[in-house]
Scaffold this active site. Structure first.
Site, PDB file in Angstrom:
ATOM      1  CG  ASP A   1      28.706  -9.607 -26.590  1.00 57.94           C
ATOM      2  OD1 ASP A   1      29.243 -10.607 -26.050  1.00 57.94           O
ATOM      3  OD2 ASP A   1      29.358  -8.698 -27.123  1.00 57.94           O
TER       4      ASP A   1
ATOM      5  CG  LEU B   1       8.555 -17.142 -29.532  1.00 55.43           C
ATOM      6  CD1 LEU B   1       8.543 -15.786 -30.224  1.00 55.43           C
ATOM      7  CD2 LEU B   1       9.214 -17.011 -28.150  1.00 55.43           C
TER       8      LEU B   1
ATOM      9  CG  HIS C   1      29.039 -18.130 -20.385  1.00 54.24           C
ATOM     10  ND1 HIS C   1      28.820 -17.111 -21.296  1.00 54.24           N
ATOM     11  CD2 HIS C   1      30.363 -18.414 -20.470  1.00 54.24           C
ATOM     12  CE1 HIS C   1      29.968 -16.813 -21.904  1.00 54.24           C
ATOM     13  NE2 HIS C   1      30.914 -17.585 -21.413  1.00 54.24           N
TER      14      HIS C   1
HETATM   15  C1  IPE Z   1      28.772 -12.873 -30.549  1.00 53.61           C
HETATM   16  O1  IPE Z   1      29.439 -12.402 -29.413  1.00 53.61           O
HETATM   17  C2  IPE Z   1      28.319 -14.288 -30.345  1.00 53.61           C
HETATM   18  C3  IPE Z   1      27.333 -14.511 -29.284  1.00 53.61           C
HETATM   19  C4  IPE Z   1      26.814 -13.607 -28.489  1.00 53.61           C
HETATM   20  C5  IPE Z   1      26.900 -15.865 -29.149  1.00 53.61           C
HETATM   21  P1  IPE Z   1      31.026 -12.463 -29.293  1.00 53.61           P
HETATM   22  O2  IPE Z   1      31.347 -11.928 -27.953  1.00 53.61           O
HETATM   23  O3  IPE Z   1      31.521 -13.816 -29.638  1.00 53.61           O
HETATM   24  O4  IPE Z   1      31.466 -11.454 -30.452  1.00 53.61           O
HETATM   25  P2  IPE Z   1      32.813 -10.649 -30.633  1.00 53.61           P
HETATM   26  O5  IPE Z   1      33.934 -11.627 -30.475  1.00 53.61           O
HETATM   27  O6  IPE Z   1      32.845  -9.602 -29.557  1.00 53.61           O
HETATM   28  O7  IPE Z   1      32.698 -10.050 -31.995  1.00 53.61           O
HETATM   29  C1  IPE Z   2      28.124 -13.725 -24.884  1.00 54.82           C
HETATM   30  O1  IPE Z   2      28.883 -13.199 -23.855  1.00 54.82           O
HETATM   31  C2  IPE Z   2      27.950 -15.223 -24.771  1.00 54.82           C
HETATM   32  C3  IPE Z   2      28.709 -16.000 -25.766  1.00 54.82           C
HETATM   33  C4  IPE Z   2      29.470 -15.517 -26.704  1.00 54.82           C
HETATM   34  C5  IPE Z   2      28.582 -17.426 -25.685  1.00 54.82           C
HETATM   35  P1  IPE Z   2      30.465 -13.156 -23.924  1.00 54.82           P
HETATM   36  O2  IPE Z   2      31.000 -14.439 -23.393  1.00 54.82           O
HETATM   37  O3  IPE Z   2      30.918 -12.794 -25.284  1.00 54.82           O
HETATM   38  O4  IPE Z   2      30.788 -11.983 -22.911  1.00 54.82           O
HETATM   39  P2  IPE Z   2      31.802 -10.808 -23.104  1.00 54.82           P
HETATM   40  O5  IPE Z   2      31.451 -10.148 -24.400  1.00 54.82           O
HETATM   41  O6  IPE Z   2      33.165 -11.409 -23.129  1.00 54.82           O
HETATM   42  O7  IPE Z   2      31.569  -9.925 -21.927  1.00 54.82           O
HETATM   43 MG    MG Z   3      31.257 -11.038 -26.213  1.00 53.19          MG
END
Ligand code: IPE
Ligand code: IPE
Ligand code: MG
Length: 243
Positions: free
Chosen positions: A15, A126, A32
């Site tokens: 995240d 893995l 991303h």
């Molecule tokens: C969880 O992160 C999903 C992934 C990292 C793929 P999110 O950014 O979607 O989660 P919330 O919305 O902060 O809970």
């Molecule tokens: C995690 O990073 C990747 C996905 C959920 C696909 P985020 O896109 O949630 O990044 P933040 O949390 O908004 O910084």
């Molecule tokens: Mg996020």
């Protein structure tokens, strides 16, 4: 004091991509892209450390609610990874599996996932589980439906439904549960990730945004894990000594 065995299974919520990009004044999608590079690095590092199973949260069932162009970009990064990375993963002995409801993806992506799984199915170094359109509640609902169908077919009596039978139906059936969970990006929640499997997992949260997550960060998490005392509801070793 008894230290835990090294983790057999590591689960990661990757995240913080969007915030990483925003801090650089760039669009979230730039984050991303950087996130996929971090994923590549960490998969290699996990394999090098001899951890046999890694599960990563790539796209949750709730992530469809992101702006359309962000979802489109995530899909194209996914497609690119399927086209470009699978061969390398295969050459490195990685066995790929996808968990989550894949019907929601474009047919070409679904075919890419199946092809990757078939190509790598005999690899042993893995086991890499990629959670894509994964939702933990859906996982449990699907598991419950699977059991109901077994009962209806007469393979199972209702009174035979127990934890072992349910464990056979969840997405990660047959794999050891995660020993260590890491969430980067500072949020301290599970966001619908692996509710069944994480029941006794050691949880580790760090503020590092996923694109910055390095091998040193991974090692810090593993060192922290090595100092944990896992009790599983018992008393643990020091307590036993004084019993
Ligand atoms: C969880 O992160 C999903 C992934 C990292 C793929 P999110 O950014 O979607 O989660 P919330 O919305 O902060 O809970
Ligand atoms: C995690 O990073 C990747 C996905 C959920 C696909 P985020 O896109 O949630 O990044 P933040 O949390 O908004 O910084
Ligand atoms: Mg996020």
């Amino acid at each position: 004091m008894g230290h835990p065995a090294p983790p057999r299974h590591l689960a990661i919520i990757m995240d913080g991509n969007g915030r990483w990009a925003a801090r650089r004044g760039k669009p979230r999608t730039y984050g991303h892209q950087a996130g996929t590079e971090a994923a590549r690095r960490i998969v290699r590092a996990v394999a090098e450390r001899g951890i046999p199973v890694l599960t990563v949260y790539a796209f949750s069932s709730e992530n469809w609610s992101r702006p359309r162009h962000e979802v489109t970009r995530l899909m194209s990064l996914f497609r690119h990874a399927l086209d470009r990375e699978v061969r390398k993963l295969h050459d490195n002995g990685v066995r790929l599996s996808f968990i989550g409801r894949r019907e929601a993806f474009a047919p070409s992506l679904q075919r890419g996932m199946t092809r990757a799984e078939e190509l790598t199915r005999n690899n042993q170094r893995l086991q890499l589980n990629v959670a894509a359109n994964y939702g933990g509640r859906a996982d449990l609902a699907d598991a419950a439906r699977g059991l109901a169908e077994r009962v209806q077919r007469g393979e199972l009596r209702p009174e035979e439904v127990n934890e072992d039978r349910l464990a056979e139906q969840v997405a990660l059936a047959g794999q050891p549960p995660p020993d260590l969970f890491i969430r980067t990006g500072g949020e301290q929640r599970l966001s619908n990730f692996l509710p069944w499997d994480l029941a006794y997992t050691e949880l580790y949260f760090c503020d590092t945004l996923w694109p910055d997550f390095s091998e040193a960060d991974l090692d810090r998490a593993l060192e922290d894990f090595a100092r944990r005392e896992r009790r599983f509801g018992g008393l643990g070793e020091p307590a036993l000594k004084h019993a």
